[in-house]
Each structure stands twice: as structure tokens, then as C-alpha cells.
Scaffold this motif. Structure first.
Motif: not given
Length: 117
Positions: A20-22, A24-27, A30
Motif C-alpha cells: 500500500s505504501e508503494f 501510494r507513491r507510484n501507481d 504499486g
């Protein structure tokens, strides 16, 4: 709760949080990481470390393959419904659609001798 179960919970939860953190930063990144079978790999590792029989581990991997296939259309339906209906209705309808796809897929595969239910 024993310490082994706690380790399993924490490690598995860490994977979900990391994805979820990945996302949030990069579609794209992620999505790529979410598409990786990280939870399945962890499950296979847990089963091996718990000294489960090889046939049980193999069956888990085999059934995971068959169960993933009918859920894939959900990932196309959800984005199409999201803008029209909002998050929760789109998620609910997509999940129901995935279940219906799975039931239909299981009926189809039964004709070929593959029992999924």
C-alpha cells in the motif's frame, strides 16, 4: 498467542503495508508489487517451515493458480465502475462479480475434471 504465530502475522501484515505504501507513491510500481504473489510465497514458506507435507504445499500452489484466474476480470471492472459509482459500491460489485466469475469458472473446470469447490 505463540511467538511463531505472531511472527507470521507481523511479516504478512508488513507485506500488505509495504504494497500500500508503494502504491501510494507510484501507481505502476504499486500495481506491480501488488501483482506479485507475495502472500502466496509467504504462505508456502510458512507451510514449509511448519513441516507440512509436500503434497499439501503443492496443492496450495496449484489451487492458488486456479483461484487467481477467475478473479482477474475484477481488476478491469473495478476501475470502470469507480468513477461512476464511487469506491465502496464499485468495490462491492467487483467483489460480487469475482465470486460469480469463480463459480462459473469452477463449473466450467469441473467439465474438464478439475474440482475447485
Amino acid at each position: 498467542m505463540n511467538s511463531w504465530l505472531l511472527i507470521k502475522y507481523l511479516a504478512t501484515a508488513a507485506v500488505v503495508v509495504a504494497v500500500s505504501e508503494f502504491a501510494r507513491r507510484n501507481d505502476k510500481l504499486g500495481g506491480l508489487i501488488a501483482a506479485l504473489p507475495l502472500v502466496t510465497l509467504l504462505t508456502l514458506i510458512w507451510l514449509q517451515l511448519e513441516q507440512q507435507p509436500m503434497d499439501k504445499i503443492a496443492n496450495h500452489a496449484r489451487y492458488t493458480f486456479w483461484y487467481v484466474l477467475p478473479t482477474l476480470p475484477m481488476f478491469l471492472l473495478f476501475p470502470a465502475l469507480l468513477a461512476r459509482l464511487g469506491f465502496w459500491p464499485a468495490l462491492l460489485l467487483s467483489a460480487v462479480f469475482a465470486v460469480l466469475c469463480f463459480v462459473a469458472f469452477a463449473a466450467l473446470m469441473r467439465r474438464f475434471g478439475v474440482e475447485l469447490l
